[in-house]
Design an enzyme around this catalytic site. Structure first.
Site, short mmCIF file in Angstrom:
data_model
loop_
_atom_site.label_atom_id
_atom_site.label_comp_id
_atom_site.label_asym_id
_atom_site.label_seq_id
_atom_site.Cartn_x
_atom_site.Cartn_y
_atom_site.Cartn_z
N LYS A 176 -47.62 6.95 127.93
CA LYS A 176 -48.77 7.86 128.06
C LYS A 176 -50.02 7.05 127.70
O LYS A 176 -50.81 7.41 126.82
CB LYS A 176 -48.59 9.07 127.14
CG LYS A 176 -49.59 10.21 127.38
CD LYS A 176 -49.48 10.83 128.75
CE LYS A 176 -50.45 11.99 128.90
NZ LYS A 176 -50.52 12.49 130.28
N ASP A 217 -32.34 13.94 129.05
CA ASP A 217 -31.73 15.26 129.20
C ASP A 217 -32.10 15.89 130.54
O ASP A 217 -31.27 16.53 131.19
CB ASP A 217 -32.15 16.19 128.06
CG ASP A 217 -31.40 15.91 126.76
OD1 ASP A 217 -30.40 15.17 126.82
OD2 ASP A 217 -31.82 16.41 125.72
N ASP A 268 -45.70 12.42 132.06
CA ASP A 268 -45.76 13.72 132.72
C ASP A 268 -45.45 13.59 134.21
O ASP A 268 -44.75 14.44 134.78
CB ASP A 268 -47.12 14.39 132.50
CG ASP A 268 -48.29 13.43 132.64
OD1 ASP A 268 -48.07 12.21 132.75
OD2 ASP A 268 -49.44 13.91 132.63
N ASP A 303 -35.78 10.80 124.83
CA ASP A 303 -35.00 11.97 124.43
C ASP A 303 -35.13 13.08 125.46
O ASP A 303 -34.15 13.68 125.91
CB ASP A 303 -35.50 12.43 123.06
CG ASP A 303 -34.64 13.54 122.46
OD1 ASP A 303 -33.56 13.84 123.01
OD2 ASP A 303 -35.05 14.11 121.44
N TYR A 351 -40.18 9.95 115.71
CA TYR A 351 -39.06 10.51 114.95
C TYR A 351 -38.86 9.81 113.61
O TYR A 351 -38.26 10.36 112.69
CB TYR A 351 -37.77 10.43 115.75
CG TYR A 351 -37.71 11.32 116.97
CD1 TYR A 351 -38.61 12.37 117.14
CD2 TYR A 351 -36.77 11.11 117.97
CE1 TYR A 351 -38.57 13.18 118.25
CE2 TYR A 351 -36.71 11.93 119.10
CZ TYR A 351 -37.62 12.96 119.23
OH TYR A 351 -37.57 13.77 120.34
#
Length: 357
Positions: free
Chosen positions: A191, A252, A224, A248, A142
């Site tokens: 990852k 959620d 994942d 992020d 970001y």
């Protein structure tokens, strides 16, 4: 002990839910012999109306002079047409920067009494769930270099995921401090099977924990797989640390497991004990002033302040136990109401929780 708390009531239901949290903190002070003083400062839309700036210098100075900060909510329809740099939400982004906050802590807690509100099968969550996701807030993709261009295949765009050892170490420290106060277990999400930045992330987390927090058990989970496990068996997790983009998304997802955002608190922390504590929900201008908002998320945010900024673990637990008792007795605000329960408003819910301290 004496603690000076800056209160940023904000907009919409912000003043109501902050008042509820203050009521509970005052009862904690009486019970445990602490003195809390509360200084109120404007932020967001109300600050725009007052002085044309969503974050006045007075508010910045007041927060920097405080021991910690409690925030209600910002924004509302009234300010939707303001210029981007003058929107209420800019005040929130700026205060995080002014306070040097680089971590976002999002507990996704499903109380046992509210298990049937979860979208997951009751059998998976019947005993309750609490996942604390520690998200790096100021680095990663970001904030990395980005750009656009045109090549043989036409237009393209690119973004850069970049982390330094220092950035990873400081967010790991925040997560470890939480893990020490809980089950001494930490899950690091990355990852690393694909990304070079994740390989550095994994290496740094393990080296930092081994050197500074050897009592903590660290486990790696690929992002994942983590997304799958949250909806398959969320109760297996406790404290989770991860990068900006993964945090992020996962925070959620975890929040949805709980069934109601009216119950979810959060905090932002940096290098000092001073943090910013707030509910994850918005200002809900459509119900402002009607005494029907749920104050529990803000009350739980205040509890996090006691634990994480003031090291008052017993006092933190007292608030959690009080909330649990009130829910077990069947008291509900409108957003978590179910058949056979007793509905109350914002003020009464706050009073009931304070009474149980």
């Amino acid at each position: 002990m004496k603690y000076n708390i800056a209160v940023l009531d904000g907009d919409g239901i912000g003043p109501e839910i902050c008042a509820g949290a203050i009521k509970v903190l005052q009862k904690v002070g009486q019970k445990f012999g602490h003195e809390f003083t509360f200084s109120h400062y404007p932020i967001g839309g109300c600050a725009i109306d007052l002085c044309g700036d969503p974050l006045p210098q007075e508010t910045i100075d007041g927060c920097l002079a405080s021991d910690s900060v409690l925030l209600g909510a910002v924004g509302g329809y009234k300010w939707d047409n303001m210029p981007v740099d003058k929107r209420p939400e800019k005040g929130l982004l700026r205060i995080r920067k002014e306070l040097g906050l680089y971590s976002n802590i999002r507990p996704a807690k499903l109380w046992k009494a509210l298990a049937k509100a979860s979208p997951l099968k009751y059998e998976l969550v019947k005993d309750g769930v609490e996942i604390i996701i520690v998200r790096e807030l100021t680095g990663g993709i970001y904030f990395g270099e980005r750009g656009t261009g045109t090549g043989e295949d036409g237009d393209y765009a690119w973004d850069t995921e970049k982390y330094s050892v220092k950035e990873i170490e400081r967010i790991t420290r925040i997560a470890c401090e939480l893990a020490v106060k809980r089950g001494k277990k930490l899950v690091s999400v990355d990852k690393a099977n694909v990304l070079e930045s994740s390989r550095l992330w994994r290496k740094t987390v393990h080296e930092y924990c081994a050197k500074n927090y050897p009592q903590i058990e660290v486990m790696d989970v690929l992002v994942d797989n983590m997304a799958m496990q949250i909806v398959k068996n969320p109760a297996q997790f406790d404290v989770v640390v991860t990068s900006n983009i993964f945090g992020d998304i996962l925070s959620d997802e975890a929040a949805q497991v709980t069934g109601s955002i009216g119950m979810l608190a959060s905090s932002s922390l940096g290098d000092t004990k001073r943090g910013l504590y707030e509910p994850i929900h918005g200002s809900a201008p459509d119900i402002a002033g009607k005494d029907i908002a749920n104050p529990i998320a803000t009350i739980l945010a205040a509890a996090m302040m006691l634990r994480d900024s003031f090291d008052l673990v017993q006092e933190y637990a007292a608030i959690e136990i009080a909330v649990q008792k009130v829910l077990n007795e069947g008291w509900r605000t409108a957003d978590i109401m179910e058949d056979g329960k007793k509905q109350v408003g914002c003020r009464e819910m706050s009073r009931l929780i304070a009474e149980q301290i």
